[in-house]
Design an enzyme around this catalytic site. Structure first.
Site, short mmCIF file in Angstrom:
data_model
loop_
_atom_site.label_atom_id
_atom_site.label_comp_id
_atom_site.label_asym_id
_atom_site.label_seq_id
_atom_site.Cartn_x
_atom_site.Cartn_y
_atom_site.Cartn_z
N ASP A 1 0.33 3.72 2.92
CA ASP A 1 0.87 3.24 4.19
C ASP A 1 2.39 3.31 4.19
O ASP A 1 3.01 3.70 5.19
CB ASP A 1 0.43 1.79 4.45
N ASP B 1 0.86 -1.19 0.00
CA ASP B 1 0.00 0.00 0.00
C ASP B 1 0.89 1.23 0.00
O ASP B 1 1.59 1.53 0.98
CB ASP B 1 -0.90 -0.01 1.24
#
Length: 234
Positions: free
Chosen positions: A228, A225
């Protein structure tokens, strides 16, 4: 005993185009450069800390901007040089705008500011439902007038299913009919084909085209991700 978390698998059984077939699309450009490969290696490494991940995103975005803006028109003029002579010069003509898809797209904006400081920056927030993979727009900050724009560049590190990119392009097309370019770090064939099919004029620029999406809709091998990784959240 702790209850095991079960992740939705909405891509299970969904047909995906082959990487080889998508690479032949004329509106897709995938960068090929040893420096890009070296930077991508750092980005993919799960041990890379957020600050270094951000730096690599910036450098890869520079390469993408160089390629996507290759044909941009210039306003030409002359400037005085230290030798006392004038030199021919130019600046990118007004009308180029950049749109970042939140939140990971924020990690690609610093080089935009450095290379094309006059370009306005707009924001769109798109959220993906992990069970259905459908994307919805939850935030938008767009220009009041679209007639002053001649080229919109969308930035988002990942082009996975293409849902967020397609939703953003469709939002733009409500009031803008000019050229659109999508700049991403890594894409999957499914997302590339989805975006190309959704708009007949959009052009896509990627640092890498990976093999496929996994059952959850994540790019494989990908880099995880991007939001993230960028902000240190998990």
């Amino acid at each position: 005993m702790a209850e095991q978390l079960v992740h939705p698998t909405p891509m299970r059984g969904v047909p995906q185009p082959r990487r080889e077939d998508v690479l032949g699309q004329p509106r897709l450009t995938v960068l090929g450069h040893p420096v890009v490969t070296a930077l991508l290696t750092v980005a993919r490494d799960e041990r890379t800390p957020p600050a270094e991940f951000e730096r690599v995103l910036h450098e890869l975005t520079r390469f993408l901007l160089y390629e996507a803006l290759r044909a941009e028109p210039l306003e030409t003029f002359r400037v005085p040089s230290p030798t006392g002579e004038e030199a021919d010069g130019g600046a990118i003509r007004a009308g180029l705008a950049v749109l970042a898809i939140l939140r990971a797209g924020l990690g690609m904006l610093a080089p935009v500011r450095q290379l094309i400081p006059a370009a306005p920056i707009y924001l769109v927030g798109a959220r993906r439902d992990e069970e259905t993979l459908r994307s919805t727009i939850y935030y938008k900050k767009l220009p009041g007038r679209f007639d002053v724009l001649r080229h919109v560049v969308i930035v988002d590190p990942m082009l996975a299913t293409g849902g967020s990119a397609v939703a953003t392009v469709q939002l733009l097309r409500q009031t803008y009919d000019g050229p659109i370019s999508f700049l991403g770090i890594i894409g999957a064939p499914y997302g590339v084909q989805h975006l190309l099919d959704a708009d007949p004029d959009v052009r896509i620029y990627l640092a890498a085209l990976d093999e496929r999406l996994d059952d959850r809709g994540f790019i494989v091998p990908g880099l995880g991700d991007a939001g993230d990784r960028l902000f240190g959240t998990h």
